[in-house]
Scaffold this motif. Structure first.
Motif, PDB file in Angstrom:
ATOM      1  N   VAL A  40      44.265 -13.265  46.780  1.00 18.24           N
ATOM      2  CA  VAL A  40      44.603 -14.222  45.719  1.00 18.24           C
ATOM      3  C   VAL A  40      44.937 -15.603  46.282  1.00 18.24           C
ATOM      4  O   VAL A  40      44.974 -16.581  45.533  1.00 18.24           O
ATOM      5  N   SER A  41      45.205 -15.693  47.576  1.00 20.72           N
ATOM      6  CA  SER A  41      45.401 -16.994  48.214  1.00 20.72           C
ATOM      7  C   SER A  41      45.253 -16.814  49.717  1.00 20.72           C
ATOM      8  O   SER A  41      45.502 -15.735  50.253  1.00 20.72           O
ATOM      9  N   ALA A  42      44.845 -17.902  50.368  1.00 20.24           N
ATOM     10  CA  ALA A  42      44.650 -17.860  51.823  1.00 20.24           C
ATOM     11  C   ALA A  42      45.027 -19.202  52.418  1.00 20.24           C
ATOM     12  O   ALA A  42      44.849 -20.253  51.795  1.00 20.24           O
ATOM     13  N   ALA A  43      45.555 -19.159  53.632  1.00 23.21           N
ATOM     14  CA  ALA A  43      45.947 -20.388  54.333  1.00 23.21           C
ATOM     15  C   ALA A  43      45.605 -20.257  55.805  1.00 23.21           C
ATOM     16  O   ALA A  43      45.663 -19.157  56.373  1.00 23.21           O
ATOM     17  N   VAL A  44      45.256 -21.377  56.414  1.00 24.53           N
ATOM     18  CA  VAL A  44      44.921 -21.418  57.837  1.00 24.53           C
ATOM     19  C   VAL A  44      45.547 -22.657  58.470  1.00 24.53           C
ATOM     20  O   VAL A  44      45.404 -23.767  57.944  1.00 24.53           O
ATOM     21  N   TYR A  45      46.239 -22.455  59.577  1.00 29.99           N
ATOM     22  CA  TYR A  45      46.682 -23.557  60.434  1.00 29.99           C
ATOM     23  C   TYR A  45      45.853 -23.479  61.705  1.00 29.99           C
ATOM     24  O   TYR A  45      45.886 -22.476  62.414  1.00 29.99           O
ATOM     25  N   GLU A  88      33.195 -19.133  46.930  1.00 31.54           N
ATOM     26  CA  GLU A  88      33.168 -20.596  46.850  1.00 31.54           C
ATOM     27  C   GLU A  88      34.000 -21.260  47.937  1.00 31.54           C
ATOM     28  O   GLU A  88      33.847 -22.462  48.181  1.00 31.54           O
ATOM     29  N   VAL A  89      34.887 -20.505  48.567  1.00 31.63           N
ATOM     30  CA  VAL A  89      35.685 -21.071  49.669  1.00 31.63           C
ATOM     31  C   VAL A  89      35.291 -20.466  51.011  1.00 31.63           C
ATOM     32  O   VAL A  89      35.814 -20.863  52.054  1.00 31.63           O
ATOM     33  N   ALA A  90      34.364 -19.509  50.988  1.00 32.15           N
ATOM     34  CA  ALA A  90      34.019 -18.779  52.214  1.00 32.15           C
ATOM     35  C   ALA A  90      33.498 -19.708  53.309  1.00 32.15           C
ATOM     36  O   ALA A  90      33.834 -19.541  54.486  1.00 32.15           O
ATOM     37  N   GLU A  91      32.677 -20.682  52.938  1.00 32.57           N
ATOM     38  CA  GLU A  91      32.094 -21.580  53.938  1.00 32.57           C
ATOM     39  C   GLU A  91      33.166 -22.412  54.631  1.00 32.57           C
ATOM     40  O   GLU A  91      33.207 -22.509  55.864  1.00 32.57           O
ATOM     41  N   GLU A  92      34.047 -23.012  53.844  1.00 35.77           N
ATOM     42  CA  GLU A  92      35.101 -23.838  54.431  1.00 35.77           C
ATOM     43  C   GLU A  92      36.061 -22.993  55.255  1.00 35.77           C
ATOM     44  O   GLU A  92      36.498 -23.407  56.338  1.00 35.77           O
ATOM     45  N   LEU A  93      36.379 -21.815  54.772  1.00 32.21           N
ATOM     46  CA  LEU A  93      37.261 -20.924  55.519  1.00 32.21           C
ATOM     47  C   LEU A  93      36.612 -20.517  56.836  1.00 32.21           C
ATOM     48  O   LEU A  93      37.267 -20.506  57.892  1.00 32.21           O
ATOM     49  N   ALA A  94      35.324 -20.196  56.803  1.00 34.56           N
ATOM     50  CA  ALA A  94      34.609 -19.795  58.009  1.00 34.56           C
ATOM     51  C   ALA A  94      34.614 -20.918  59.044  1.00 34.56           C
ATOM     52  O   ALA A  94      34.777 -20.673  60.246  1.00 34.56           O
ATOM     53  N   GLU A  95      34.464 -22.156  58.593  1.00 36.72           N
ATOM     54  CA  GLU A  95      34.480 -23.287  59.512  1.00 36.72           C
ATOM     55  C   GLU A  95      35.825 -23.399  60.229  1.00 36.72           C
ATOM     56  O   GLU A  95      35.882 -23.776  61.399  1.00 36.72           O
ATOM     57  N   ARG A  96      36.885 -23.046  59.548  1.00 33.20           N
ATOM     58  CA  ARG A  96      38.220 -23.161  60.148  1.00 33.20           C
ATOM     59  C   ARG A  96      38.536 -21.997  61.077  1.00 33.20           C
ATOM     60  O   ARG A  96      39.405 -22.106  61.941  1.00 33.20           O
ATOM     61  N   THR A 124      29.491 -12.721  57.384  1.00 33.02           N
ATOM     62  CA  THR A 124      30.276 -12.189  58.494  1.00 33.02           C
ATOM     63  C   THR A 124      31.231 -13.273  58.971  1.00 33.02           C
ATOM     64  O   THR A 124      30.784 -14.372  59.333  1.00 33.02           O
ATOM     65  N   PRO A 125      32.526 -13.031  58.961  1.00 38.50           N
ATOM     66  CA  PRO A 125      33.462 -14.055  59.425  1.00 38.50           C
ATOM     67  C   PRO A 125      33.265 -14.335  60.911  1.00 38.50           C
ATOM     68  O   PRO A 125      33.070 -13.403  61.694  1.00 38.50           O
ATOM     69  N   PRO A 126      33.315 -15.608  61.324  1.00 38.86           N
ATOM     70  CA  PRO A 126      33.049 -15.974  62.716  1.00 38.86           C
ATOM     71  C   PRO A 126      34.269 -15.776  63.611  1.00 38.86           C
ATOM     72  O   PRO A 126      34.726 -16.702  64.284  1.00 38.86           O
ATOM     73  N   VAL A 127      34.804 -14.572  63.614  1.00 39.15           N
ATOM     74  CA  VAL A 127      36.000 -14.254  64.396  1.00 39.15           C
ATOM     75  C   VAL A 127      35.670 -13.090  65.314  1.00 39.15           C
ATOM     76  O   VAL A 127      35.149 -12.073  64.859  1.00 39.15           O
ATOM     77  N   ARG A 128      35.969 -13.245  66.577  1.00 39.44           N
ATOM     78  CA  ARG A 128      35.680 -12.184  67.544  1.00 39.44           C
ATOM     79  C   ARG A 128      36.939 -11.489  68.054  1.00 39.44           C
ATOM     80  O   ARG A 128      36.888 -10.353  68.501  1.00 39.44           O
ATOM     81  N   GLN A 129      38.065 -12.190  67.994  1.00 41.71           N
ATOM     82  CA  GLN A 129      39.315 -11.610  68.497  1.00 41.71           C
ATOM     83  C   GLN A 129      40.471 -12.002  67.589  1.00 41.71           C
ATOM     84  O   GLN A 129      40.446 -13.040  66.926  1.00 41.71           O
ATOM     85  N   ARG A 130      41.478 -11.143  67.566  1.00 39.80           N
ATOM     86  CA  ARG A 130      42.695 -11.439  66.816  1.00 39.80           C
ATOM     87  C   ARG A 130      43.907 -11.172  67.697  1.00 39.80           C
ATOM     88  O   ARG A 130      43.831 -10.423  68.675  1.00 39.80           O
TER      89      ARG A 130
END
Length: 329
Positions: A40-45, A88-96, A124-130
């Motif tokens: 329902v909401s997402a944030a990235v720093y 609709e936010v997937a592209e911007e989120l993926a870039e971050r 596919t999210p561009p994340v390889r490690q967490r």
């Protein structure tokens, strides 16, 4: 977990060579904890290699269903009606997220929810490690009474203004992560990085491959340690876990199958929260934690026979953040 070799320090500022080049501190709020629940909401720093803030991003997300625990995240159906869909936010989120290590407090949960949402829109999210800040705190042996987010950020003197608001949760975690990262670098510690395995397709509402847990035979070396004798749980068993409710101290929890986090660490977290770690399933078991409920292990079979509730690892570790105290008397 990816075990890095002991980092070497560079000449400039004694920073370990081999540490990641950037981080994305993430927090998501959701309609619930199950695999069919939605964000329902997402944030990235976004942070630099040394943990300095570059920028931040936040968006509410229309889950196209009931928003779930509004008393926790504060987002109602009316507030989310005009919010963008995840696609609709997937592209911007993926870039971050691109090219960065995803950092979260209980990272397996945030990663699993993101991976499922990306899979629903065939991405596919561009994340390889967490990196999980709970695990990092344990690696640093921080003297914390528990591993709640407010406890960790309070240890570093960070003030939270809006708990369970994705942007503020991400902010305080970013502020606490920087000194944690600096402390790890000063000690020359390898960072506890885990591989992110994306969901590759979404069919009939369920992921074809799971985003969090490793497959059989891929568990990292800590996953195969023999069980060790644990101290007796000091709290009485309050009974079974009620789906949608809170865990309560004294509940008997059993584990089955592979986990994305070292099983021993997962059991340690359960024990520290006041739960009874059980080695088998019986009619007294409050909850079975497994990422593969469709695999007919003996524990899964017993859980079905006894009607024992079942949760996956992501949901369980999320609940560990707020375990109810034992009932008095």
């Amino acid at each position: 977990m990816v075990d890095l070799p002991l980092p070497r320090t560079s000449d400039e500022g004694s920073w370990p060579e081999g540490y990641p080049s950037g981080y994305a501190v993430v927090d998501v709020e959701t309609t619930g904890l199950a695999s069919h629940d939605r964000i329902v909401s997402a944030a990235v720093y976004r942070l630099t290699a040394r943990g300095e803030v570059e920028d931040s991003w936040y968006s509410p997300v229309n889950p196209q269903r009931d928003p779930g625990p509004t008393w926790i995240h504060g987002l109602t159906s009316e507030m989310l009606a005009d919010a963008p869909l995840f696609g609709e936010v997937a592209e911007e989120l993926a870039e971050r997220l691109a090219g960065r290590v995803l950092v979260a407090h209980n990272a397996v949960f945030d990663w699993a929810m993101l991976a499922r949402e990306f899979a629903r829109v065939e991405r596919t999210p561009p994340v390889r490690q967490r990196l999980c800040t709970i695990r990092l705190a344990k690696e640093l042996a921080l003297p914390l009474p528990n591993h709640k987010l407010e406890t960790l950020v309070g240890y570093f003197g960070v003030t939270q203004r809006r708990a369970h608001h994705a942007l503020d949760d991400a902010r305080v975690l970013a502020e606490a992560f920087r000194p944690s990262l600096e402390r790890a670098a000063g000690l020359g510690l390898p960072l506890p990085l885990h591989v992110c395995r994306p969901i590759t397709e979404w069919a009939t509402g369920q992921p074809a491959s799971r985003s969090g847990p490793v497959r059989s035979g891929e568990a990292w070396r800590g996953g195969w340690r023999p069980s060790r004798r644990r101290p007796v749980c000091p709290y009485p068993n309050p009974g079974r876990y009620e789906p949608g409710g809170r865990l309560r101290q004294g509940m008997r929890v059993a584990f089955s199958g592979d986990t994305s986090v070292d099983r021993e660490l997962l059991e340690d977290q359960a024990q520290e929260a006041g739960l009874h770690v059980a080695t088998s399933v019986s009619r007294l078991t409050s909850l079975l934690v497994t990422n593969t409920p469709e695999v007919a292990t003996s524990k899964v079979a017993r859980a079905r026979a006894h009607g024992t509730p079942v949760l996956d690892e992501a949901a369980f570790t999320h609940l560990l953040r707020d375990v109810a105290p034992a009932k008095e008397g």
